[in-house]
Design a protein around this motif. Structure first.
Motif, PDB file in Angstrom:
ATOM      1  N   ILE A 139      50.143  39.664   5.963  1.00 58.34           N
ATOM      2  CA  ILE A 139      49.353  40.430   6.929  1.00 58.34           C
ATOM      3  C   ILE A 139      48.211  39.546   7.413  1.00 58.34           C
ATOM      4  CG2 ILE A 139      48.018  42.527   7.341  1.00 58.34           C
ATOM      5  CD1 ILE A 139      49.455  43.767   4.925  1.00 58.34           C
ATOM      6  N   LYS A 140      48.073  39.436   8.725  1.00 54.04           N
ATOM      7  CA  LYS A 140      46.997  38.649   9.318  1.00 54.04           C
ATOM      8  C   LYS A 140      46.216  39.536  10.283  1.00 54.04           C
ATOM      9  CE  LYS A 140      47.653  34.379  10.404  1.00 54.04           C
ATOM     10  NZ  LYS A 140      48.150  33.147  11.079  1.00 54.04           N
ATOM     11  N   ALA A 141      44.888  39.427  10.217  1.00 55.78           N
ATOM     12  CA  ALA A 141      44.037  40.240  11.091  1.00 55.78           C
ATOM     13  C   ALA A 141      42.820  39.419  11.505  1.00 55.78           C
ATOM     14  CB  ALA A 141      43.603  41.523  10.394  1.00 55.78           C
ATOM     15  N   LYS A 142      42.329  39.697  12.723  1.00 52.04           N
ATOM     16  CA  LYS A 142      41.136  39.005  13.218  1.00 52.04           C
ATOM     17  C   LYS A 142      39.877  39.455  12.489  1.00 52.04           C
ATOM     18  CE  LYS A 142      42.807  38.136  17.910  1.00 52.04           C
ATOM     19  NZ  LYS A 142      42.546  38.340  19.366  1.00 52.04           N
ATOM     20  N   LEU A 145      40.316  48.519   2.506  1.00 59.04           N
ATOM     21  CA  LEU A 145      40.197  47.362   3.383  1.00 59.04           C
ATOM     22  C   LEU A 145      40.764  47.746   4.744  1.00 59.04           C
ATOM     23  CD1 LEU A 145      39.571  44.420   3.969  1.00 59.04           C
ATOM     24  CD2 LEU A 145      41.754  43.798   2.922  1.00 59.04           C
ATOM     25  N   ILE A 146      39.873  47.873   5.742  1.00 63.33           N
ATOM     26  CA  ILE A 146      40.272  48.271   7.086  1.00 63.33           C
ATOM     27  C   ILE A 146      40.444  47.010   7.919  1.00 63.33           C
ATOM     28  CG2 ILE A 146      39.653  49.617   9.118  1.00 63.33           C
ATOM     29  CD1 ILE A 146      37.873  51.333   7.324  1.00 63.33           C
ATOM     30  N   LEU A 147      41.675  46.766   8.366  1.00 59.75           N
ATOM     31  CA  LEU A 147      41.998  45.585   9.168  1.00 59.75           C
ATOM     32  C   LEU A 147      42.128  45.982  10.631  1.00 59.75           C
ATOM     33  CD1 LEU A 147      44.746  44.047   6.829  1.00 59.75           C
ATOM     34  CD2 LEU A 147      42.306  43.483   6.904  1.00 59.75           C
ATOM     35  N   LYS A 148      41.701  45.087  11.509  1.00 62.93           N
ATOM     36  CA  LYS A 148      41.726  45.364  12.951  1.00 62.93           C
ATOM     37  C   LYS A 148      42.349  44.185  13.685  1.00 62.93           C
ATOM     38  CE  LYS A 148      37.522  48.178  12.645  1.00 62.93           C
ATOM     39  NZ  LYS A 148      36.120  48.355  13.106  1.00 62.93           N
ATOM     40  N   GLU A 149      43.187  44.535  14.656  1.00 62.11           N
ATOM     41  CA  GLU A 149      43.835  43.557  15.544  1.00 62.11           C
ATOM     42  C   GLU A 149      44.574  42.479  14.740  1.00 62.11           C
ATOM     43  OE1 GLU A 149      41.520  42.015  18.781  1.00 62.11           O
ATOM     44  OE2 GLU A 149      40.085  43.638  18.604  1.00 62.11           O
ATOM     45  N   GLY A 150      45.733  42.892  14.233  1.00 62.20           N
ATOM     46  CA  GLY A 150      46.478  41.941  13.430  1.00 62.20           C
ATOM     47  C   GLY A 150      47.971  42.132  13.536  1.00 62.20           C
ATOM     48  N   ASN A 151      48.683  41.364  12.728  1.00 61.76           N
ATOM     49  CA  ASN A 151      50.147  41.402  12.699  1.00 61.76           C
ATOM     50  C   ASN A 151      50.618  41.542  11.255  1.00 61.76           C
ATOM     51  OD1 ASN A 151      51.038  40.725  15.610  1.00 61.76           O
ATOM     52  ND2 ASN A 151      49.533  39.141  15.152  1.00 61.76           N
ATOM     53  N   SER A 170      55.298  43.122  13.367  1.00 57.78           N
ATOM     54  CA  SER A 170      54.746  44.285  14.055  1.00 57.78           C
ATOM     55  C   SER A 170      53.252  44.063  14.294  1.00 57.78           C
ATOM     56  CB  SER A 170      54.973  45.565  13.246  1.00 57.78           C
ATOM     57  OG  SER A 170      54.372  45.446  11.974  1.00 57.78           O
ATOM     58  N   TYR A 171      52.741  44.665  15.347  1.00 57.97           N
ATOM     59  CA  TYR A 171      51.324  44.532  15.714  1.00 57.97           C
ATOM     60  C   TYR A 171      50.606  45.840  15.422  1.00 57.97           C
ATOM     61  CZ  TYR A 171      47.136  44.107  18.568  1.00 57.97           C
ATOM     62  OH  TYR A 171      45.830  44.088  19.005  1.00 57.97           O
ATOM     63  N   PHE A 172      49.351  45.753  15.021  1.00 60.74           N
ATOM     64  CA  PHE A 172      48.568  46.959  14.772  1.00 60.74           C
ATOM     65  C   PHE A 172      47.143  46.749  15.295  1.00 60.74           C
ATOM     66  CE2 PHE A 172      48.331  44.376  10.889  1.00 60.74           C
ATOM     67  CZ  PHE A 172      46.968  44.237  10.714  1.00 60.74           C
TER      68      PHE A 172
END
Length: 459
Positions: free
Chosen positions: A166-169, A184-190, A211-213
């Motif tokens: 999981i990768k997120a900005k 852990l809230i992740l934003k704008e990632g894959n 997938s993108y989220f």
């Protein structure tokens, strides 16, 4: 000792900081680590104090007063020699009993602290093992470092491996240090997940889903981590925790096991060659083979290619198996060498105390300087030489380049002739170096060349 304790604090500050530890646990941590510093501190202390004491005696003409009273340097050193021998016996007992117990306590406490409150131990720039996740962040900001940037998460599987990434900005940690759940809230990632098809040929393409989220929440259960028992002592498998009798037993068992595995490996490699089955499958024929033409020339093209591919596959398999076993045996040898080094270190510490005393005491009497000046410089230079020789030799001994016995005793063996030389020079009232013996050949050479005149003849 104080200097080395400070060095220990700086060395392990990353494991202590941010864990909400009380002063009792930190003091216990330092207490358990302090005995391991004795093999460094004690030889340096004996070397330094012997130079300072005997240098002060010589500087204040105490030895001149002793000699005028018929007391030689050897007699003046006698009582301290007995005391140093006593110290060496105490050091041996300490190395064989106290240091292994402290090593056992310190490693278990360190292992338990590493599991304590992992939510506060997400360091920047490295992967942090937290529960079923490996988390790496590029930067942390905010009042409580709750805002994360460039988050990379590897999720562990029960079957092993990290097939989910999981990768997120950006990311944000939500929760408290006393909570059993860390959000852990992740934003704008894959979200990447590897797929393992049932068809083995398709696995070579390494397919995956992506997938993108915009926002993704991960809840990490910390209940198993926050309830860490700092008194747990379940870990007991390092060479530093063992006494001499236990080290002897471990070395014997490891050596026997290593020899048995080596014999099994030799038998396995011999069986891979097919020599044993050759007599069964081979039948004598009247055909005479000319080896210069090649064996494959007596088969058709298809059969020859099959035989060559089969032979090549057998050789490659044997080479791969050999390379794997080579690394395994190398690790086994390193493990045995570490146990042998730990065994000899317990004896070397006590002998080093005596040897360094006979280096420092006569050296102080020769240089005639006491106090905290030149003696500290000389002692540190000698000790660094002694210490670094020991470190380089022990590192070489771990991979088998140098025998463990030689590596452990090398620095002591080098200092022993120096101690004998300095003791002889001091007891015979000679300086550190006799420059006349060095300059005399040059004087004779200059006399023959007419470049040096004898003052007595001139007068």
């Amino acid at each position: 000792m104080f200097i080395f304790v400070l060095q220990t604090i700086w060395l392990y500050i990353g494991e202590l900081a941010g864990k909400d530890l009380d002063a009792e646990v930190i003091l216990k941590f330092l207490l358990y680590f302090s005995p391991k510093l004795v093999p460094l501190v004690l030889p340096l202390t004996i070397l330094l104090t012997s130079i300072m004491t005997f240098g002060s005696f010589a500087e204040n003409y105490e030895f001149a007063a002793m000699k005028s009273s018929g007391i030689s340097l050897g007699r003046a050193m006698r009582s301290l020699t007995v005391f140093i021998v006593f110290i060496s016996f105490v050091a041996f007992f300490f190395a064989n009993n106290v240091i292994p117990a402290a090593e056992f306590k310190s490693i278990n406490l360190r292992k338990n602290i590493a599991q304590l409150k992992p939510a506060m131990a997400i360091s920047e720039g490295i992967f942090n093992d937290i529960g079923t996740f490996n988390i790496k962040v590029e930067d942390k900001t905010g009042e409580n470092d709750q805002y994360l940037t460039d988050v990379i998460i590897h999720q562990k599987k029960q079957t092993g491996g990290n097939t989910t990434v999981i990768k997120a900005k950006e990311g944000e940690l939500v929760g408290s240090t006393e909570s059993d759940v860390l959000s852990l809230i992740l934003k704008e990632g894959n979200y990447y997940d590897e797929i393992k098809p049932s068809d083995y040929d398709k696995r070579k393409n390494k397919p995956f889903t992506k997938s993108y989220f915009d926002e993704y929440v991960i809840n990490i259960d910390l209940s198993d981590f926050n309830n860490v028992n700092l008194e747990d002592e379940s870990y007991s498998s390092t060479h530093g925790m063992l006494k001499i009798s236990e080290l002897d037993e471990s070395i014997d068992s490891f050596s026997v096991s290593y020899n048995n595995r080596m014999a099994e490996f030799k038998e396995s490699m011999y069986n891979r060659t097919g020599v044993k089955t050759m007599k069964i499958n081979y039948k004598a024929k009247d055909t005479v083979v000319a080896f210069d033409e090649g064996l494959l020339s007596y088969y058709d093209t298809y059969d020859g290619a099959q035989i060559a591919n089969l032979a090549l596959g057998t050789v490659n398999s044997a080479l791969a198996h050999l390379g794997m076993k080579k690394q395994e045996f190398k690790r086994n040898v390193q493990q045995v060498n570490k146990f042998e080094i730990a065994l000899h270190e317990k004896y070397a510490l006590s002998i080093a105390c005596i040897v360094l005393f006979f280096v420092g005491a006569p050296l102080g009497a020769i240089i005639r300087k006491g106090g905290i000046g030149l003696p500290i410089v000389v002692a540190i230079l000698l000790f660094l030489t002694y210490h670094f020789i020991g470190i380089f030799a022990k590192n070489s001994a771990e991979d088998g380049s140098v025998p463990a016995f030689v590596a452990t005793w090398l620095s002591t063996f080098i200092m022993l002739p120096l101690g004998i030389y300095l003791t002889y020079r001091a007891t015979t009232d000679q300086g550190l170096f006799v420059f006349d013996n060095i300059l005399e050949p040059f004087k004779k050479l200059f006399k023959k060349a007419g470049l040096f005149k004898d003052k007595s003849k001139t007068e």
